[in-house]
Motif scaffolding. Structure first.
Motif, PDB file in Angstrom:
ATOM      1  N   LEU A 122       1.029  -1.056   0.120  1.00  0.00           N
ATOM      2  CA  LEU A 122      -0.006   0.141  -0.067  1.00  0.00           C
ATOM      3  C   LEU A 122       0.934   1.184   0.141  1.00  0.00           C
ATOM      4  CD1 LEU A 122      -2.857  -0.996   2.560  1.00  0.00           C
ATOM      5  CD2 LEU A 122      -3.012  -1.282   0.060  1.00  0.00           C
ATOM      6  N   LYS A 123       2.024   1.167   0.881  1.00  0.00           N
ATOM      7  CA  LYS A 123       2.826   2.585   0.914  1.00  0.00           C
ATOM      8  C   LYS A 123       3.491   2.470  -0.816  1.00  0.00           C
ATOM      9  CE  LYS A 123       6.956   4.199   3.119  1.00  0.00           C
ATOM     10  NZ  LYS A 123       7.761   3.765   4.262  1.00  0.00           N
ATOM     11  N   ARG A 162       0.761   4.436  -2.583  1.00  0.00           N
ATOM     12  CA  ARG A 162       0.360   5.743  -2.240  1.00  0.00           C
ATOM     13  C   ARG A 162       1.642   6.589  -2.585  1.00  0.00           C
ATOM     14  NH1 ARG A 162      -0.294   3.672   2.689  1.00  0.00           N
ATOM     15  NH2 ARG A 162       1.526   4.447   3.479  1.00  0.00           N
ATOM     16  N   LYS A 163       2.997   6.099  -2.555  1.00  0.00           N
ATOM     17  CA  LYS A 163       4.198   7.075  -2.831  1.00  0.00           C
ATOM     18  C   LYS A 163       4.749   6.721  -4.173  1.00  0.00           C
ATOM     19  CE  LYS A 163       5.719   7.736   1.967  1.00  0.00           C
ATOM     20  NZ  LYS A 163       6.871   8.159   2.781  1.00  0.00           N
TER      21      LYS A 163
END
Length: 355
Positions: free
Chosen positions: A188-189, A192-193
């Motif tokens: 998920l990180k 997002r990034k």
């Protein structure tokens, strides 16, 4: 009037089809022109979609209706032909995509019996790893993680005592959680990034899968009782949520705790092997799933299985201690090894003198 329009639209949606005439808006007023209902059928239709209305089934599709119709007809013909061809023959297991997989065989030509892993996911465990390696707590985080693991071991020792088969079965249900939680959060990180994971997502998910295969093996050896299954549900529910929150707050602490948990696992499996050598636990033949997964000889025994599992736990120990010390969410990728799921991170660990 507004209530009438809303009720009509809702009723049409529930019935599966709604047709609305254009509502005129002028001077802040909505004129009475709404006709909704299944009884009203418009004569002109194209590709199965009524003019002025819509069908929920059609909206949920991403392809044209004509293509859907042709596809469904083609699927029906394919299914009929497959049924005719496989009639009187053994039907092969379907994959998650609904497509029958190709025939997979072992090296000796026999059919591959497992759906939970494939031949190219098997490997030979590296038994040369140092089993006595220990990370000495150096700061408050390390000491907190170490004391937490030691505290968690107390109720485990009281409940299982020297029933190492049941202990291993229980602990493997917990050991497969950290890799899945860490891999999920890093996934998920990355989304997002818009960043690469540096190979950590795959490594952690492979750790979770490896621990799951430990559990599948132990279940073949130890038939869990009903209260042990209930305990698994309770412990896993508590541990998953606790580790999820911990990983959100401090990935370094989370990996350190897992590293110390793996050290305790090595100790438990070592005691397990001592009881096998002493005759307290019968050295039964190895389960078939373990022989295929670790590429063990056909005459492998329980001792061989516990030995390779202990080696896997030692690799997990090094990976998590390394993650706690040197972990960085960088853009540098890590190539996955072809022989062992831990070859990728072991290449990094070789460059670290002390973890």
């Amino acid at each position: 009037m507004n209530r009438f329009v809303v009720r009509s639209v809702m009723r049409g949606l529930i019935n599966g089809r709604s047709y609305c005439s254009c509502s005129s808006i002028g001077n802040g007023q909505v004129y009475r022109s709404a006709i909704v209902g299944r009884s009203l059928e418009l004569s002109g239709q194209r590709n199965g979609v009524a003019f002025g209305g819509f069908e929920w089934r059609r909206m949920m599709s991403s392809s044209p209706a004509s293509v859907e119709k042709a596809t469904s007809e083609k699927e029906d013909k394919t299914e009929n032909s497959v049924m005719e061809e496989t009639k009187g023959k053994e039907v092969m297991a379907a994959s998650y995509w609904g497509i029958s997989r190709s025939k997979i065989t072992r090296e000796d030509g026999t059919d591959w019996p497992w759906n939970c892993f494939m031949p190219w996911e098997t490997y030979k465990a590296d038994l040369s790893i140092d089993l006595n390696k220990h990370h000495k707590p150096k700061n408050f985080t390390d000491k907190f993680a170490y004391r937490t693991v030691k505290l968690l071991r107390v109720p485990t020792d009281i409940f299982f005592q020297r029933r190492y088969g049941c202990r291993a079965m229980m602990l493997e249900t917990v050991a497969a959680v950290p890799g899945m939680v860490g891999g999920m959060l890093l996934h998920l990180k990355s989304l997002r990034k818009f960043q690469q994971s540096g190979g950590w997502i795959k490594a952690l998910l492979e750790e979770a899968e490896n621990e799951r295969m430990h559990l599948m093996t132990m279940v073949e050896l130890v038939k869990p009782k009903w209260y042990e299954r209930l305990l698994v549900l309770t412990v896993q529910g508590v541990f998953f949520n606790a580790f999820f929150v911990l990983y959100m707050l401090s990935p370094k602490l989370a990996h350190r705790i897992v590293g110390y948990l793996e050290e305790e696992a090595i100790h438990s499996y070592t005691e397990y092997l001592k009881d096998i050598d002493s005759g307290a636990i019968e050295n039964v033949p190895a389960p078939a799933i373990a022989i295929d997964y670790w590429r063990l000889p056909k005459d492998a025994t329980l001792k061989d299985v516990i030995t390779v599992i202990r080696a896997d736990e030692a690799h997990h120990r090094d990976v998590n201690h390394f993650a706690s010390v040197r972990y960085s969410f960088s853009g540098k990728g890590i190539e996955r090894g072809a022989c062992s799921p831990w070859l990728s991170l072991r290449l990094i660990l070789d460059r670290v003198e002390s973890v």
